[in-house]
Design an enzyme around this catalytic site. Structure first.
Site, PDB file in Angstrom:
ATOM      1  N   LYS A  11       0.800  -1.040  -0.018  1.00 39.85           N
ATOM      2  CA  LYS A  11      -0.032  -0.175   0.175  1.00 39.85           C
ATOM      3  C   LYS A  11       0.729   1.270  -0.018  1.00 39.85           C
ATOM      4  CE  LYS A  11      -3.605  -2.505   2.486  1.00 39.85           C
ATOM      5  NZ  LYS A  11      -4.255  -2.348   3.634  1.00 39.85           N
ATOM      6  N   PHE A  59     -15.591   2.907   7.407  1.00 42.42           N
ATOM      7  CA  PHE A  59     -14.139   3.256   6.865  1.00 42.42           C
ATOM      8  C   PHE A  59     -13.797   3.217   5.319  1.00 42.42           C
ATOM      9  CE2 PHE A  59     -14.279  -1.440   8.077  1.00 42.42           C
ATOM     10  CZ  PHE A  59     -13.880  -1.980   7.040  1.00 42.42           C
ATOM     11  N   ARG A  87      -1.212 -14.800   3.754  1.00 37.61           N
ATOM     12  CA  ARG A  87      -1.823 -14.191   4.914  1.00 37.61           C
ATOM     13  C   ARG A  87      -0.983 -14.330   6.235  1.00 37.61           C
ATOM     14  NH1 ARG A  87      -5.999 -10.916   3.519  1.00 37.61           N
ATOM     15  NH2 ARG A  87      -6.977 -11.418   5.653  1.00 37.61           N
ATOM     16  N   THR A  93      -4.898  -7.967  10.330  1.00 37.07           N
ATOM     17  CA  THR A  93      -5.178  -6.817   9.780  1.00 37.07           C
ATOM     18  C   THR A  93      -4.935  -5.560  10.756  1.00 37.07           C
ATOM     19  OG1 THR A  93      -7.118  -7.631   8.619  1.00 37.07           O
ATOM     20  CG2 THR A  93      -7.114  -5.284   8.949  1.00 37.07           C
ATOM     21  N   ARG A 104       3.062  -7.209   9.359  1.00 30.47           N
ATOM     22  CA  ARG A 104       2.478  -5.911   9.974  1.00 30.47           C
ATOM     23  C   ARG A 104       3.114  -6.124  11.572  1.00 30.47           C
ATOM     24  NH1 ARG A 104      -3.345  -7.369   7.550  1.00 30.47           N
ATOM     25  NH2 ARG A 104      -3.234  -5.931   5.687  1.00 30.47           N
ATOM     26  N   ASN A 114      -1.427  -0.256   7.417  1.00 21.22           N
ATOM     27  CA  ASN A 114      -1.221  -1.395   7.596  1.00 21.22           C
ATOM     28  C   ASN A 114      -0.198  -1.882   6.421  1.00 21.22           C
ATOM     29  OD1 ASN A 114      -3.122  -2.260   6.009  1.00 21.22           O
ATOM     30  ND2 ASN A 114      -4.282  -3.168   7.481  1.00 21.22           N
ATOM     31  N   HIS A 117      -1.328  -5.503   1.577  1.00 20.02           N
ATOM     32  CA  HIS A 117      -3.052  -6.202   1.398  1.00 20.02           C
ATOM     33  C   HIS A 117      -2.425  -7.796   0.903  1.00 20.02           C
ATOM     34  CE1 HIS A 117      -6.740  -7.124  -0.257  1.00 20.02           C
ATOM     35  NE2 HIS A 117      -6.251  -7.478  -1.393  1.00 20.02           N
TER      36      HIS A 117
END
Length: 153
Positions: A11, A59, A87, A93, A104, A114, A117
């Site tokens: 991101k 959000f 994942r 998350t 993360r 974070n 993705h």
């Protein structure tokens, strides 16, 4: 080996913080193969399409603004169990709930930033790969290290 593909995106905050090589290295060290990569600044409508399933969430507007705020590194990774393990590698998350050792857990601080993705399942992976990449942008090849990662040698 039963190979699958997943969509992973760094991101804008991950890109701006200079974490691209660190994130790519973690997937490579695990033994996954990078089959597509590009740097894009998603338009708002494109970000809305990517997160269409979350459009009713409070959000959503902020999420779309965040995704279209700067460059994103879009990638497709391939390997056995890459969706599920990707994942795990990413972590929860909310970075505060992510285990140390995860991307993360080690590199992000707050939920709204974070850094990464990852597709959450086979159907999502197919849809996200199709949204972000043309079929001809996905490279098929056998990694030289494959026999050392999966066996059969």
């Amino acid at each position: 080996a039963e190979f699958e593909r997943t969509f992973i995106a760094i991101k804008p905050d991950g890109v701006q913080r200079g974490l691209i090589s660190e994130i790519v290295a973690r997937f490579e060290r695990k033994g996954f193969s990078l089959v597509a990569i590009k740097v894009v600044i998603p338009s708002r409508p494109f970000a809305q399409k990517h997160y269409a399933d979350l459009k009713d969430k409070p959000f959503y507007v902020g999420l779309v603004a965040y995704w279209s705020s700067g460059p994103v590194v879009a990638m497709v990774w391939e390997g056995e169990g890459v969706i599920k393990y990707g994942r795990k590698l990413i972590g929860a998350t909310d970075p505060q709930k992510s285990e140390p050792g995860t991307i993360r857990g080690d590199l992000a601080v707050v939920n709204g930033r974070n850094i990464i993705h990852g597709s959450d399942g086979p159907e999502t992976a197919k849809d996200e790969i199709k949204l972000w990449f043309k079929p001809e942008e996905l490279v098929n090849y056998t990694h030289n290290a494959e026999k050392w990662i999966y066996g059969d040698n």
